[in-house]
Design an enzyme around this catalytic site. Structure first.
Site, PDB file in Angstrom:
ATOM      1  N   ASN A 106      35.950  51.011  33.079  1.00 10.98           N
ATOM      2  CA  ASN A 106      35.660  49.893  33.982  1.00 10.98           C
ATOM      3  C   ASN A 106      35.547  50.410  35.410  1.00 10.98           C
ATOM      4  O   ASN A 106      36.276  51.311  35.800  1.00 10.98           O
ATOM      5  CB  ASN A 106      36.826  48.886  33.890  1.00 10.98           C
ATOM      6  CG  ASN A 106      36.615  47.657  34.750  1.00 10.98           C
ATOM      7  OD1 ASN A 106      35.487  47.220  34.975  1.00 10.98           O
ATOM      8  ND2 ASN A 106      37.707  47.091  35.240  1.00 10.98           N
ATOM      9  N   HIS A 108      35.923  49.341  39.431  1.00 10.41           N
ATOM     10  CA  HIS A 108      36.647  48.302  40.169  1.00 10.41           C
ATOM     11  C   HIS A 108      36.518  48.558  41.675  1.00 10.41           C
ATOM     12  O   HIS A 108      36.696  49.694  42.128  1.00 10.41           O
ATOM     13  CB  HIS A 108      38.122  48.298  39.750  1.00 10.41           C
ATOM     14  CG  HIS A 108      38.870  47.175  40.363  1.00 10.41           C
ATOM     15  ND1 HIS A 108      38.727  45.870  39.951  1.00 10.41           N
ATOM     16  CD2 HIS A 108      39.756  47.141  41.395  1.00 10.41           C
ATOM     17  CE1 HIS A 108      39.489  45.095  40.694  1.00 10.41           C
ATOM     18  NE2 HIS A 108      40.123  45.840  41.571  1.00 10.41           N
ATOM     19  N   SER A 135      37.450  52.480  42.222  1.00 11.94           N
ATOM     20  CA  SER A 135      38.111  53.196  41.124  1.00 11.94           C
ATOM     21  C   SER A 135      37.294  53.068  39.851  1.00 11.94           C
ATOM     22  O   SER A 135      36.616  52.069  39.632  1.00 11.94           O
ATOM     23  CB  SER A 135      39.503  52.620  40.843  1.00 11.94           C
ATOM     24  OG  SER A 135      40.294  52.553  42.008  1.00 11.94           O
ATOM     25  N   ASP A 144      43.127  45.499  35.134  1.00 11.29           N
ATOM     26  CA  ASP A 144      42.806  46.696  35.931  1.00 11.29           C
ATOM     27  C   ASP A 144      43.996  47.650  36.044  1.00 11.29           C
ATOM     28  O   ASP A 144      44.236  48.253  37.098  1.00 11.29           O
ATOM     29  CB  ASP A 144      42.304  46.282  37.335  1.00 11.29           C
ATOM     30  CG  ASP A 144      41.053  45.422  37.247  1.00 11.29           C
ATOM     31  OD1 ASP A 144      40.169  45.761  36.448  1.00 11.29           O
ATOM     32  OD2 ASP A 144      40.967  44.419  37.963  1.00 11.29           O
TER      33      ASP A 144
HETATM   34  C1  GAR Z   1      31.283  45.641  41.264  1.00 10.22           C
HETATM   35  O1  GAR Z   1      31.757  45.881  42.548  1.00 10.22           O
HETATM   36  C2  GAR Z   1      32.410  45.807  40.236  1.00 10.22           C
HETATM   37  O2  GAR Z   1      33.292  46.804  40.532  1.00 10.22           O
HETATM   38  C3  GAR Z   1      33.086  44.469  40.350  1.00 10.22           C
HETATM   39  O3  GAR Z   1      32.018  43.569  40.366  1.00 10.22           O
HETATM   40  C4  GAR Z   1      30.919  44.170  41.069  1.00 10.22           C
HETATM   41  C5  GAR Z   1      29.683  43.990  40.234  1.00 10.22           C
HETATM   42  O4  GAR Z   1      28.544  44.311  40.952  1.00 10.22           O
HETATM   43  N1  GAR Z   1      33.984  44.282  39.253  1.00 10.22           N
HETATM   44  C6  GAR Z   1      35.185  43.704  39.381  1.00 10.22           C
HETATM   45  O5  GAR Z   1      35.568  43.193  40.413  1.00 10.22           O
HETATM   46  C7  GAR Z   1      36.004  43.683  38.104  1.00 10.22           C
HETATM   47  N2  GAR Z   1      37.362  43.401  38.393  1.00 10.22           N
HETATM   48  P1  GAR Z   1      27.122  44.466  40.238  1.00 10.22           P
HETATM   49  O6  GAR Z   1      26.980  43.310  39.236  1.00 10.22           O
HETATM   50  O7  GAR Z   1      26.147  44.356  41.361  1.00 10.22           O
HETATM   51  O8  GAR Z   1      27.100  45.811  39.579  1.00 10.22           O
END
Ligand code: GAR
Length: 195
Positions: A106, A108, A135, A144
């Protein structure tokens, strides 16, 4: 060659970066399918590359376990070496984690264990701290909380909003994710040892 199923919920900008990286014949991984818990905007990136998509919405199921089982079935159809949660905003039920881990990672947008959960960037801004991060972790049953594969610090600048900070975090996340996949494919990172 590592086969990847990528799970998203939103715009999929990290997915797009991964698809671009995988265009290089030397890149040792290929995305074989992209799944989501909704009709995600980011499916457009998969479609542009002719990669199949599937969507399994929690609202179509009476409980999280049967939703997870249906999602897992779709993932396993592709027999992936690695499943990448890339902005997938639902917690996977323990049965799904048990079936896929440790080959389940994942990304984060924080320096875990700081700011876990779905609002990591907003919480970092609200906390008034001077730095956060990005991360890549192995997924476990917590929020997480899995073993950290890699992470990097990112400064929070005066005047940063959730949007401006997230815009600076995402390129770092992409780089960490692509490097982690390279290292896993090349055997430099052993997920079994980390988990
Ligand atoms: C990313 O920053 C990812 O790390 C976060 O959502 C965003 C998705 O962006 N995920 C979390 O917060 C999970 N806890 P994207 O759809 O443009 O790739």
């Amino acid at each position: 060659m590592l086969s990847l199923v990528v799970l998203i919920s939103g715009g999929g900008s990290n997915l797009r970066a991964l698809l671009e990286a995988a265009e290089d014949a030397e890149f040792p991984a290929r995305v074989v399918a992209v799944g989501a818990d909704r009709d995600a905007e980011g499916f457009e990136h998969a479609e542009r590359y002719g990669i199949p998509t599937f969507s399994v919405a929690l609202s179509n199921f009476t409980d999280r376990e049967s939703w997870g089982d249906a999602l897992l079935e779709q993932v396993q159809l592709w027999n992936p070496d690695l499943v990448v949660l890339s902005g997938f905003m639902k917690l996977l039920p323990p049965r799904v984690v048990a079936a896929l881990a440790p080959n389940l990672i994942n990304t984060h947008p924080a320096y875990l264990p700081e700011f876990p959960g779905a609002h990591a960037v907003a919480e970092a801004v609200e906390a008034g701290v001077s730095k956060t991060g990005a991360s890549v972790i192995v997924v476990d049953n917590g929020i997480d909380s899995g073993p950290i594969i890699s992470q990097e610090r990112i400064a929070i600048l005066p005047g940063d909003t959730e949007a401006t900070l997230h815009d600076r975090i995402k390129p770092v996340e992409r780089r960490l994710l692509i490097t982690a996949i390279l290292d896993i494919a090349n055997g430099d990172i052993d997920l079994k040892e980390l988990a």
